[in-house]
Write a protein that holds these residues in place. Sequence first.
Motif, PDB file in Angstrom:
ATOM      1  N   ASN A   3       0.818  -1.216   0.000  1.00  0.00           N
ATOM      2  CA  ASN A   3       0.000   0.000   0.000  1.00  0.00           C
ATOM      3  C   ASN A   3       0.853   1.267   0.000  1.00  0.00           C
ATOM      4  OD1 ASN A   3      -2.305  -1.494  -0.030  1.00  0.00           O
ATOM      5  ND2 ASN A   3      -2.976  -0.918   2.018  1.00  0.00           N
ATOM      6  N   VAL A   6       2.399   1.970  -3.491  1.00  0.00           N
ATOM      7  CA  VAL A   6       1.378   2.410  -4.443  1.00  0.00           C
ATOM      8  C   VAL A   6       0.928   3.829  -4.097  1.00  0.00           C
ATOM      9  CG1 VAL A   6      -0.930   1.951  -5.360  1.00  0.00           C
ATOM     10  CG2 VAL A   6       0.625   0.053  -4.923  1.00  0.00           C
ATOM     11  N   GLN A   9       3.606   6.243  -5.172  1.00  0.00           N
ATOM     12  CA  GLN A   9       3.579   6.449  -6.623  1.00  0.00           C
ATOM     13  C   GLN A   9       2.401   7.328  -7.023  1.00  0.00           C
ATOM     14  OE1 GLN A   9       3.823   2.299  -7.912  1.00  0.00           O
ATOM     15  NE2 GLN A   9       5.806   2.780  -8.831  1.00  0.00           N
ATOM     16  N   LYS A  79      -6.137   0.280  -2.566  1.00  0.00           N
ATOM     17  CA  LYS A  79      -4.985  -0.119  -3.376  1.00  0.00           C
ATOM     18  C   LYS A  79      -5.405  -0.543  -4.788  1.00  0.00           C
ATOM     19  CE  LYS A  79      -1.212  -3.396  -3.695  1.00  0.00           C
ATOM     20  NZ  LYS A  79      -0.743  -4.691  -3.270  1.00  0.00           N
ATOM     21  N   GLU A  83      -4.173   1.234  -8.233  1.00  0.00           N
ATOM     22  CA  GLU A  83      -3.460   0.540  -9.312  1.00  0.00           C
ATOM     23  C   GLU A  83      -4.185   0.702 -10.643  1.00  0.00           C
ATOM     24  OE1 GLU A  83      -3.170  -3.371  -7.544  1.00  0.00           O
ATOM     25  OE2 GLU A  83      -1.078  -2.999  -6.966  1.00  0.00           O
ATOM     26  N   LYS A  84      -5.494   0.618 -10.622  1.00  0.00           N
ATOM     27  CA  LYS A  84      -6.279   0.799 -11.842  1.00  0.00           C
ATOM     28  C   LYS A  84      -6.111   2.229 -12.375  1.00  0.00           C
ATOM     29  CE  LYS A  84     -10.923   0.213 -13.729  1.00  0.00           C
ATOM     30  NZ  LYS A  84     -12.296  -0.188 -13.459  1.00  0.00           N
ATOM     31  N   TYR A  87      -2.724   2.608 -13.969  1.00  0.00           N
ATOM     32  CA  TYR A  87      -2.774   1.941 -15.274  1.00  0.00           C
ATOM     33  C   TYR A  87      -3.428   2.853 -16.309  1.00  0.00           C
ATOM     34  CZ  TYR A  87      -4.418  -1.362 -18.845  1.00  0.00           C
ATOM     35  OH  TYR A  87      -4.692  -1.997 -20.034  1.00  0.00           O
ATOM     36  N   TYR A 149       5.235  -0.983 -14.878  1.00  0.00           N
ATOM     37  CA  TYR A 149       4.848  -2.160 -14.104  1.00  0.00           C
ATOM     38  C   TYR A 149       3.344  -2.399 -14.185  1.00  0.00           C
ATOM     39  CZ  TYR A 149       3.378  -4.742  -9.961  1.00  0.00           C
ATOM     40  OH  TYR A 149       2.774  -5.621  -9.116  1.00  0.00           O
ATOM     41  N   TYR A 150       2.563  -1.325 -14.099  1.00  0.00           N
ATOM     42  CA  TYR A 150       1.107  -1.459 -14.084  1.00  0.00           C
ATOM     43  C   TYR A 150       0.562  -1.933 -15.422  1.00  0.00           C
ATOM     44  CZ  TYR A 150       1.525   0.732  -9.626  1.00  0.00           C
ATOM     45  OH  TYR A 150       1.889   0.992  -8.333  1.00  0.00           O
ATOM     46  N   ASP A 153       1.160  -5.787 -15.013  1.00  0.00           N
ATOM     47  CA  ASP A 153       0.520  -6.307 -13.811  1.00  0.00           C
ATOM     48  C   ASP A 153      -1.001  -6.202 -13.883  1.00  0.00           C
ATOM     49  OD1 ASP A 153       0.740  -7.339 -11.032  1.00  0.00           O
ATOM     50  OD2 ASP A 153      -0.205  -5.418 -10.563  1.00  0.00           O
ATOM     51  N   TYR A 154      -1.512  -5.060 -14.277  1.00  0.00           N
ATOM     52  CA  TYR A 154      -2.965  -4.876 -14.325  1.00  0.00           C
ATOM     53  C   TYR A 154      -3.589  -5.782 -15.385  1.00  0.00           C
ATOM     54  CZ  TYR A 154      -7.527  -2.664 -14.255  1.00  0.00           C
ATOM     55  OH  TYR A 154      -8.874  -2.446 -14.153  1.00  0.00           O
TER      56      TYR A 154
END
Length: 162
Positions: A3, A6, A9, A79, A83-84, A87, A149-150, A153-154
């Motif tokens: 967490n 993220v 970032q 989180k 992340e979404k 992305y 990365y996203y 990963d996503y």
Amino acid sequence: MGNSLVKSQLNDVKGFLTKTITTLEDFLNETTIKGFNLENEEDQSYIKLIFSNLRKLIVYSEEGLEACSVILQSEPFQKAAAEKTLYKIYHNCIEEFFAPKNDAWFENSRSAYTGRNAIKYYRNVPEAVSLLIKSLEGEFQRIREELEYYETDYRTKMIQSK
């Protein structure tokens, strides 16, 4: 990813978007296409295309900034939503900067090896436009590297959930 990473970032991207919006708005508020005194219709059309893309970048950046602000204010920290959002920012802002859908310019991928600016134009552009893009490019590159990365990963998470 934890967490705190993220969230860190998301804060970094929020600052980047704020600065980008300010830079683009200042340029577009102070610059007119007529002020460039372009000699022919093709050059005017090309600059209009570039300005159109710059306006799109502002809209995408404002949407991303708003999403970052909402997520950072929510308790507990979401989180998955963060992340979404990262992305989407990667695709809507970063990718649009390096490879605009309207083909206003393109990225010379070999520039990474030479240390030169990667954004190239199809026609000559006024120096003010070139300087603006150069001033933004370094930070866009830095954020792209942070958010790559996203991208994988996503997508992997979305495929696995189906």
